[in-house]
Design a protein around this motif. Sequence first.
Motif, PDB file in Angstrom:
ATOM      1  N   GLY A  36     -16.536   3.179 -23.067  1.00 43.98           N
ATOM      2  CA  GLY A  36     -16.610   3.730 -24.421  1.00 43.98           C
ATOM      3  C   GLY A  36     -16.965   2.652 -25.434  1.00 43.98           C
ATOM      4  O   GLY A  36     -16.662   1.470 -25.243  1.00 43.98           O
ATOM      5  N   LEU A  38     -16.989   0.555 -29.106  1.00 46.23           N
ATOM      6  CA  LEU A  38     -15.907  -0.131 -29.821  1.00 46.23           C
ATOM      7  C   LEU A  38     -15.532   0.596 -31.121  1.00 46.23           C
ATOM      8  O   LEU A  38     -16.341   0.644 -32.059  1.00 46.23           O
ATOM      9  CB  LEU A  38     -16.365  -1.561 -30.155  1.00 46.23           C
ATOM     10  CG  LEU A  38     -15.520  -2.382 -31.129  1.00 46.23           C
ATOM     11  CD1 LEU A  38     -14.108  -2.605 -30.600  1.00 46.23           C
ATOM     12  CD2 LEU A  38     -16.191  -3.725 -31.420  1.00 46.23           C
ATOM     13  N   PRO A  39     -14.325   1.138 -31.197  1.00 43.47           N
ATOM     14  CA  PRO A  39     -13.879   1.688 -32.489  1.00 43.47           C
ATOM     15  C   PRO A  39     -13.640   0.529 -33.460  1.00 43.47           C
ATOM     16  O   PRO A  39     -13.025  -0.484 -33.093  1.00 43.47           O
ATOM     17  CB  PRO A  39     -12.548   2.383 -32.141  1.00 43.47           C
ATOM     18  CG  PRO A  39     -12.543   2.529 -30.643  1.00 43.47           C
ATOM     19  CD  PRO A  39     -13.335   1.359 -30.141  1.00 43.47           C
ATOM     20  N   VAL A  42     -10.281  -1.167 -33.788  1.00 36.21           N
ATOM     21  CA  VAL A  42      -9.793  -2.036 -32.713  1.00 36.21           C
ATOM     22  C   VAL A  42      -9.968  -3.507 -33.074  1.00 36.21           C
ATOM     23  O   VAL A  42      -9.118  -4.345 -32.757  1.00 36.21           O
ATOM     24  CB  VAL A  42     -10.511  -1.702 -31.384  1.00 36.21           C
ATOM     25  CG1 VAL A  42     -10.254  -2.786 -30.341  1.00 36.21           C
ATOM     26  CG2 VAL A  42     -10.043  -0.346 -30.864  1.00 36.21           C
ATOM     27  N   TYR A 220     -10.627   3.367 -20.651  1.00 33.89           N
ATOM     28  CA  TYR A 220     -11.837   2.709 -21.168  1.00 33.89           C
ATOM     29  C   TYR A 220     -13.087   3.574 -21.194  1.00 33.89           C
ATOM     30  O   TYR A 220     -14.159   3.086 -21.535  1.00 33.89           O
ATOM     31  CB  TYR A 220     -12.112   1.393 -20.429  1.00 33.89           C
ATOM     32  CG  TYR A 220     -12.242   1.463 -18.912  1.00 33.89           C
ATOM     33  CD1 TYR A 220     -13.405   1.907 -18.312  1.00 33.89           C
ATOM     34  CD2 TYR A 220     -11.199   1.049 -18.101  1.00 33.89           C
ATOM     35  CE1 TYR A 220     -13.529   1.947 -16.940  1.00 33.89           C
ATOM     36  CE2 TYR A 220     -11.310   1.077 -16.727  1.00 33.89           C
ATOM     37  CZ  TYR A 220     -12.479   1.524 -16.148  1.00 33.89           C
ATOM     38  OH  TYR A 220     -12.587   1.552 -14.785  1.00 33.89           O
ATOM     39  N   ASN A 224     -12.116   4.978 -25.184  1.00 35.22           N
ATOM     40  CA  ASN A 224     -12.688   3.818 -25.892  1.00 35.22           C
ATOM     41  C   ASN A 224     -11.713   2.649 -26.053  1.00 35.22           C
ATOM     42  O   ASN A 224     -11.706   1.973 -27.092  1.00 35.22           O
ATOM     43  CB  ASN A 224     -13.188   4.259 -27.290  1.00 35.22           C
ATOM     44  CG  ASN A 224     -14.024   5.512 -27.235  1.00 35.22           C
ATOM     45  OD1 ASN A 224     -15.053   5.532 -26.562  1.00 35.22           O
ATOM     46  ND2 ASN A 224     -13.597   6.569 -27.895  1.00 35.22           N
ATOM     47  N   GLY A 225     -10.904   2.405 -25.025  1.00 37.38           N
ATOM     48  CA  GLY A 225      -9.885   1.357 -25.124  1.00 37.38           C
ATOM     49  C   GLY A 225     -10.379  -0.046 -24.801  1.00 37.38           C
ATOM     50  O   GLY A 225      -9.611  -0.995 -24.859  1.00 37.38           O
ATOM     51  N   GLY A 226     -11.650  -0.175 -24.449  1.00 37.30           N
ATOM     52  CA  GLY A 226     -12.182  -1.505 -24.147  1.00 37.30           C
ATOM     53  C   GLY A 226     -12.294  -1.768 -22.659  1.00 37.30           C
ATOM     54  O   GLY A 226     -11.675  -1.084 -21.852  1.00 37.30           O
ATOM     55  N   PRO A 227     -13.100  -2.788 -22.294  1.00 38.40           N
ATOM     56  CA  PRO A 227     -13.381  -3.051 -20.877  1.00 38.40           C
ATOM     57  C   PRO A 227     -12.105  -3.284 -20.064  1.00 38.40           C
ATOM     58  O   PRO A 227     -11.328  -4.180 -20.375  1.00 38.40           O
ATOM     59  CB  PRO A 227     -14.249  -4.308 -20.923  1.00 38.40           C
ATOM     60  CG  PRO A 227     -14.027  -4.915 -22.277  1.00 38.40           C
ATOM     61  CD  PRO A 227     -13.727  -3.770 -23.190  1.00 38.40           C
ATOM     62  N   GLY A 228     -11.927  -2.484 -19.040  1.00 42.58           N
ATOM     63  CA  GLY A 228     -10.743  -2.618 -18.196  1.00 42.58           C
ATOM     64  C   GLY A 228      -9.448  -2.288 -18.917  1.00 42.58           C
ATOM     65  O   GLY A 228      -8.376  -2.759 -18.532  1.00 42.58           O
ATOM     66  N   ALA A 229      -9.520  -1.472 -19.972  1.00 44.80           N
ATOM     67  CA  ALA A 229      -8.295  -1.045 -20.677  1.00 44.80           C
ATOM     68  C   ALA A 229      -7.291  -0.504 -19.665  1.00 44.80           C
ATOM     69  O   ALA A 229      -7.672   0.045 -18.630  1.00 44.80           O
ATOM     70  CB  ALA A 229      -8.631   0.037 -21.693  1.00 44.80           C
ATOM     71  N   SER A 281      -4.832  -6.113 -24.331  1.00 47.30           N
ATOM     72  CA  SER A 281      -5.668  -4.986 -23.906  1.00 47.30           C
ATOM     73  C   SER A 281      -5.022  -3.653 -24.278  1.00 47.30           C
ATOM     74  O   SER A 281      -5.714  -2.703 -24.673  1.00 47.30           O
ATOM     75  CB  SER A 281      -5.906  -5.044 -22.391  1.00 47.30           C
ATOM     76  OG  SER A 281      -6.852  -6.042 -22.066  1.00 47.30           O
ATOM     77  N   ALA A 284      -5.433  -2.814 -27.926  1.00 47.80           N
ATOM     78  CA  ALA A 284      -6.786  -2.322 -28.212  1.00 47.80           C
ATOM     79  C   ALA A 284      -6.861  -0.819 -27.956  1.00 47.80           C
ATOM     80  O   ALA A 284      -7.350  -0.049 -28.788  1.00 47.80           O
ATOM     81  CB  ALA A 284      -7.820  -3.061 -27.365  1.00 47.80           C
TER      82      ALA A 284
END
Lengths: 410, 410
Positions: A36, A38-39, A42, A220, A224-229, A281, A284
């Motif tokens: 997702g 980047l909000p 975040v 993720y 949209n929690g970020g890479p490997g959230a 993480s 985020a």
Amino acid sequence: MSDSALARDKADSLADLKELFQLPAGVVYLDGNSLGALPRAVTAAVKDVVEHQWGDDLITSWNAHDWIRLPNLVGEKLAPLIGAAPGQVLCSDSISVNLFKLLATAIELNTGRRIILAVDEDFPTDAYIAQGLSQMLGEDRCELRRVAAQDVQAALSDDVAVLMLTEVNYRSGERHDMQALTDAAHAAGALVLWDLAHSAGVLPIELDRRGVDLAVGCGYKYFNGGPGAPAFLYVNKRHHARARQPLSGWLGHQDPFAFASDYEAAGGVQHYQAGTPGIISMAALNAALDVFQRVSIEQLREKSLALTDFFIEGIETRGLLASLECITPREHHRRGSQVSLRYEHAWGLSQALIEAQVIVDFRATDIVRFGFSPLYNSFSDAQKALDVLEEILVKGLHLDDRFATRPTVT
Amino acid sequence: MSDSALARDKADSLADLKELFQLPAGVVYLDGNSLGALPRAVTAAVKDVVEHQWGDDLITSWNAHDWIRLPNLVGEKLAPLIGAAPGQVLCSDSISVNLFKLLATAIELNTGRRIILAVDEDFPTDAYIAQGLSQMLGEDRCELRRVAAQDVQAALSDDVAVLMLTEVNYRSGERHDMQALTDAAHAAGALVLWDLAHSAGVLPIELDRRGVDLAVGCGYKYFNGGPGAPAFLYVNKRHHARARQPLSGWLGHQDPFAFASDYEAAGGVQHYQAGTPGIISMAALNAALDVFQRVSIEQLREKSLALTDFFIEGIETRGLLASLECITPREHHRRGSQVSLRYEHAWGLSQALIEAQVIVDFRATDIVRFGFSPLYNSFSDAQKALDVLEEILVKGLHLDDRFATRPTVT
């Protein structure tokens, strides 16, 4: 841009949500089902957790900024988005690790049954984890059995402990009927574990109402929690008294800071925590989820279907189905939020699209995925993807020598 | 400040390293053994990974910024710091999850033996994970046996599959003799698994040279990787051909992006990866480790011992041992990098110290820990901690009613 796409964007009540995201100029990003976007919120949240909470407040932040409860706070933020009442969702670890916990739970809960039933086409990690569990426990206690998707109901024999299914298939974008399959599993005496990786955050899910036993999902993709959230897991309240999992780390203890000699599982979903969570993480993801306070999942679903309809119709209208096969179902109730095209030269096509700033992804051996996130994708995005796709195919740009060999890691 | 402390700081060749960290003004931070301070370089690295790598480059960063290899890159950065040749260390998951992987490996490797031998006083998660594994496999395949630290060698009976020990005890700061215990385990036919949580990054460790089989360690203590930073694990090369672990997630597959139906473990330490790693948290640890290019572990050890000597001598000189018991060994080779004091009113004492800006921590039921990180702690820090400690005890500040009851979560 066609009048039609622009008109649709103008009429789209969710169009402004795009402003909540940082998106690179000139790029059509259709890979939110893999990572997702980047909000914007975040960026500030991560800066605060690093520079202020960690940097200034140091160890005291475990209490002062509630790090210790973050897995629960994020779990409770996720809960209404997947139709779960409070106290059943926890943010922790990865999907793979959470699957291990929940499959172990299921095998232990459903005494006397040993089969994990899954379908051939689901994301491999689900089967891999079941194989790891089976190898560890021995096949007399646990074995993976896989069948074609259409054969699931017939395969629900009386040795099936748990039916493990992904709601939306990662390759085809096909959505399973959660209610029918959950009911069928229960009627056969099996539990059901749903992997929500490609459905949570983009379509309505009603875990409680449908009587689902167990679920995992991803931070993720559409969240949209970020890479490997970190991922999340759900354990239905009716199993809390008996459910146990083997990754019995200290933060799943009923009183972690007593530093007791022996493990005593915390109640409910709490003991599905294992070790110390990755706070940066997870913070985020926590901030990313605030976007969902601005919109309902039902609204997102409506726009998602409109976007994928628009894209599929565009492919048809332009006559591209002569060479491409659309493997995503046309029926709304059977579709997730992506359109997958099967094509002999799928690798080259995906690379040519990416070069033209239409970011899609390739799934071996012959699939290109166009993922639509209704939070930030527009009808103009779909239109541009269609235009570029058509141009590539007409000019044969995807057949360039540069795309002849696919690297091992993509 | 005493002349002595200032003179020691002036003569300290590592004193400038403190500038690499963001530390709040006026605070003496002696809890780096619980959460290391923020390296300034991490702030920029996290900003880059969020705003540029994720925000701008999105999914392409898995290759463009080598996210896919980050667990290996961080593992290889850690390797020389713990005496490991390349190819044996991986950054992943939490210590708890990694212990589960490695204990399962050990039980499977050491065929016909079922006992995990551990000591009573180690950090609880180690025992908890062993109990979780035992409950899952059944006691006929795996059982935790605990003995007092001094009885370990005598307890190495012929049913011990693996001896699991923490190099430095989290409560007392006592360091075990890694060589003697590793040799004793091997002589008895057992494997050995070392938990390096309280030793890695602060004293020389020679995993390869000492013949250690397996190890885990922490990213957020002396390595300063941030709250809940991912952990690491070590598997000695001689076991790579046979070692297997049950959390068989997709990124441990020998060809993850082939999306094959069946799990085929990647070679070496690689298959100890399970799910998708948390890139933001791991990038923070990656940047934090660059500090260690400026200094050798031997230099850090020398300063660490000087700091803890200074602190222990100060307690003695001030006559504080009349009421406090120092449970950290005086002998250098038996000491980690903390000084632990046992005291009837330990909770109140820890809180009074924290109120006076000397950040320590409390470990139930009666211990106050003073952790010294030679990267950013000074002799003046130790001096101020002594001054404050003495003042609190003399004035009885720790007996204040506010500290009468200890909250459940600390």
